[in-house]
Design a protein around this motif. Structure first.
Motif, PDB file in Angstrom:
ATOM      1  N   ALA A 194       0.825  -1.204   0.000  1.00  0.00           N
ATOM      2  CA  ALA A 194       0.000   0.000   0.000  1.00  0.00           C
ATOM      3  C   ALA A 194       0.860   1.255   0.000  1.00  0.00           C
ATOM      4  N   LEU A 195       1.932   1.253   0.823  1.00  0.00           N
ATOM      5  CA  LEU A 195       2.839   2.403   0.838  1.00  0.00           C
ATOM      6  C   LEU A 195       3.554   2.554  -0.495  1.00  0.00           C
ATOM      7  N   TRP A 196       3.958   1.422  -1.067  1.00  0.00           N
ATOM      8  CA  TRP A 196       4.646   1.451  -2.362  1.00  0.00           C
ATOM      9  C   TRP A 196       3.736   2.057  -3.429  1.00  0.00           C
ATOM     10  N   ARG A 197       2.452   1.697  -3.391  1.00  0.00           N
ATOM     11  CA  ARG A 197       1.514   2.234  -4.379  1.00  0.00           C
ATOM     12  C   ARG A 197       1.385   3.746  -4.219  1.00  0.00           C
ATOM     13  N   TYR A 198       1.332   4.215  -2.978  1.00  0.00           N
ATOM     14  CA  TYR A 198       1.182   5.653  -2.771  1.00  0.00           C
ATOM     15  C   TYR A 198       2.379   6.422  -3.330  1.00  0.00           C
ATOM     16  N   PHE A 199       3.588   5.936  -3.072  1.00  0.00           N
ATOM     17  CA  PHE A 199       4.782   6.672  -3.480  1.00  0.00           C
ATOM     18  C   PHE A 199       5.076   6.553  -4.975  1.00  0.00           C
ATOM     19  N   THR A 200       4.481   5.573  -5.648  1.00  0.00           N
ATOM     20  CA  THR A 200       4.783   5.385  -7.068  1.00  0.00           C
ATOM     21  C   THR A 200       3.618   5.736  -7.990  1.00  0.00           C
ATOM     22  N   TYR A 201       2.474   6.117  -7.428  1.00  0.00           N
ATOM     23  CA  TYR A 201       1.292   6.413  -8.246  1.00  0.00           C
ATOM     24  C   TYR A 201       1.218   7.914  -8.494  1.00  0.00           C
ATOM     25  N   ARG A 202       1.077   8.293  -9.747  1.00  0.00           N
ATOM     26  CA  ARG A 202       0.924   9.690 -10.134  1.00  0.00           C
ATOM     27  C   ARG A 202      -0.187   9.789 -11.190  1.00  0.00           C
ATOM     28  N   TYR A 203      -0.848  10.928 -11.214  1.00  0.00           N
ATOM     29  CA  TYR A 203      -1.831  11.159 -12.264  1.00  0.00           C
ATOM     30  C   TYR A 203      -1.780  12.630 -12.660  1.00  0.00           C
ATOM     31  N   GLY A 204      -2.264  12.904 -13.843  1.00  0.00           N
ATOM     32  CA  GLY A 204      -2.313  14.266 -14.344  1.00  0.00           C
ATOM     33  C   GLY A 204      -3.385  14.387 -15.408  1.00  0.00           C
ATOM     34  N   VAL A 205      -3.646  15.597 -15.844  1.00  0.00           N
ATOM     35  CA  VAL A 205      -4.692  15.879 -16.816  1.00  0.00           C
ATOM     36  C   VAL A 205      -4.075  16.562 -18.024  1.00  0.00           C
ATOM     37  N   GLY A 206      -4.247  15.921 -19.178  1.00  0.00           N
ATOM     38  CA  GLY A 206      -3.801  16.514 -20.431  1.00  0.00           C
ATOM     39  C   GLY A 206      -4.949  17.167 -21.158  1.00  0.00           C
ATOM     40  N   PRO A 207      -4.721  17.738 -22.324  1.00  0.00           N
ATOM     41  CA  PRO A 207      -5.792  18.409 -23.061  1.00  0.00           C
ATOM     42  C   PRO A 207      -6.867  17.449 -23.566  1.00  0.00           C
ATOM     43  N   ASN A 208      -6.516  16.175 -23.774  1.00  0.00           N
ATOM     44  CA  ASN A 208      -7.470  15.220 -24.350  1.00  0.00           C
ATOM     45  C   ASN A 208      -7.705  13.985 -23.495  1.00  0.00           C
TER      46      ASN A 208
END
Length: 525
Positions: free
Chosen positions: A91-105
């Motif tokens: 669970a900790l590994w997932r938190y430190f390695t998970y990223r998200y962002g929003v692109g134009p499409n």
């Protein structure tokens, strides 16, 4: 710290929506970094690891409680808890390695460190956005976001967890960009249906949620409690019966007294189950609000835990209008829908009910608003031949005779009372045959069935996926046929969309007409 009460739910939603409107424009809009790769630079909430851990630990809770408090079973099973430590690290590994962002499409999701994964999910592919809050979520002011497409039942992205403001901002952004990537104007949300607490209480009275919950609890106990199938039921049954008969024998009741006692016991159990059903209805449907924003529908509900689901109207494939005996006594109905890719066992995350309970006039207004060209209230229904009643009665005959024969070895001539079911079955079949019918116009095809529990099932012609004309040996003998109409997203528990006992010539003409309508226009989701 205690969870917010239900009274503050409206203020909480208003604050979250206001925060969403403020936060949505500030989310990253560039989809390419310096190296030309999509940007994914936003983390989950710092407490997200806790919710991921709780999700993984659910399968250990029941065995652990039994071993600790009941003291039964093999204590070597506790060694499996070593895996809990590994789950914490995961669970900790997932938190430190998970990223998200929003692109134009689209939405960009990056996960993993050694085995890296990068996903770009186009906004137009996201069909359903579900925002879910349990009591623990509300304590920390966070929410779980799940995004689904029409391609399958697995979510395209599932984020455990985001702050409530970020979750609402992400839902708003997906709704805007999914409808028109170049459009940034937020459309006004119009409320279509709100359930008052009194309506939710009526929903609990007409539902059987308590009976389903008790049955599910017994089934779970049979699978998880050690030796439940052996000594536990025997001990409980023997002890309960000994206590009950010991108490009853002291009153020296006659046959009438025992009959009254049995009736009172049945009534008490029925009241307890209905009370449980009402409680479940309050927990699930309190504050139900169906709203429309552009071409999307949003349903929000829940007392302690909150569910918020957004789905495009075009994703709705078929409609079901239902009413049982209690519905008719309360002058209420239920309006349900089938949606593409929805999992019928996934509670709360799929839009399955537009009106869990409402008056017939309200249901008709909802249908007329969402299907304005279908002219639901002007359909011309065609009844099926009344002679079809014996086809509905016939399947009950062998089972009733078999039951009477089986009971004969235990009850003797009293087993013939089972045959009294046949007159009732014949009466019920005649009533059902009188109500069976179908209707079709240029936009819609509909069927109706049932007498004790009635339903209307209908779909737009351009949502039909397949047609099938079947004839059993009995159909060939009687000169009839059954026309099956299939749509995407139909659940196993939904009534079938079919027209039974049609004269063969009429069935062939209807089949050709529907096939021509499907060939003349493109199917759409």
């Amino acid at each position: 710290m205690s969870a917010p009460g239900p009274v503050s739910a409206s203020a909480e939603r208003s604050a979250a929506v206001a925060a969403a409107d403020a936060a949505a424009p500030t989310m990253p809009a560039d989809a390419a970094g310096a190296a030309g790769e999509p940007v994914a630079d936003r983390r989950l909430h710092p407490m997200s690891w806790l919710f991921v851990l709780i999700q993984h630990l659910k399968q250990f809770i029941v065995p652990l409680l039994i071993l600790v408090f009941a003291g039964r079973g093999d204590r070597n099973e506790l060694y499996s808890l070593i895996g809990v430590g590994l789950l914490v690290l995961a669970a900790l590994w997932r938190y430190f390695t998970y990223r998200y962002g929003v692109g134009p499409n689209g939405l960009v999701v990056r996960s993993g460190l050694l085995n890296r994964s990068l996903r770009v999910i186009p906004f137009v592919r996201i069909q359903n956005v579900a925002v879910h809050q349990t009591v623990l979520h509300r304590v920390f002011g966070v929410a779980e976001v799940r995004m689904e497409s029409a391609a399958g039942k697995e979510p395209e992205a599932q984020m455990r967890v985001l702050t409530l403001a970020d979750a609402m901002a992400l839902e708003t952004l997906v709704r805007r960009r999914g409808a028109d990537p170049a459009q940034a104007v937020e459309e006004r949300a119009d409320s279509l249906l709100r359930l008052s607490p009194a309506e939710v209480l009526r929903l609990g009275l007409v539902s059987n949620g308590g009976l389903v919950l008790v049955g599910a609890g017994i089934a779970a106990a049979l699978q998880t409690v050690p030796d439940f199938n052996g000594r536990v039921p025997e001990r409980v049954l023997r002890g309960g019966m000994h206590w009950l008969f010991g108490r009853v024998e002291g009153y020296h009741l006659d046959a009438g007294g025992y009959a009254l006692l049995a009736a009172a016991t049945i009534a008490l159990v029925a009241v307890a189950l209905k009370t449980l059903s009402v409680t479940l209805a309050l927990l699930r449907y309190y504050g139900f609000d169906l709203s429309e924003q552009g071409r999307r529908l949003t349903a929000e509900r829940g007392l302690l835990a909150r569910w918020r689901t957004t789905v495009p109207r075009r994703r709705i494939q078929a409609w079901t209008l239902e009413e049982g005996v209690l519905h008719r006594l309360l002058k209420r109905r239920r309006l349900a829908v089938d949606t593409v890719g929805a999992d019928e066992h996934d509670e709360g995350r799929a839009l399955k009910e537009l009106a869990p309970i409402a008056s017939p006039q309200t249901c008709d207004r909802l249908i007329a608003h969402l299907l304005p060209h279908a002219r639901w209230d002007a359909l011309e229904w065609r009844a099926l031949p009344n002679a079809a009643w014996w086809r509905l009665f016939l399947p009950d005959v062998p089972w009733t005779v078999l039951a009477a024969f089986a009971l004969y070895w235990h009850l003797g001539s009293w087993s013939l009372l089972a045959l009294l079911w046949l007159p009732w079955s014949a009466f019920k079949a005649q009533r059902r045959a009188r109500r069976m019918g179908y209707a079709m116009n240029a936009e819609l095809v509909a069927v109706r069935e049932g007498w004790w529990r009635r339903h209307w099932r209908f779909a737009e012609l351009d949502k039909l996926q397949a047609l099938q004309l079947t004839r059993s040996p009995l159909d060939r003998r009687c000169g009839t046929a059954t026309l099956w109409l299939d749509t995407a997203g139909a659940g196993a528990l939904s009534p079938p969309l079919r027209i039974r006992f049609l004269p063969a010539d009429e069935a062939r003409r209807l089949y050709d007409r529907l096939a021509g309508a499907l060939a003349g226009r493109p199917l759409r989701w």
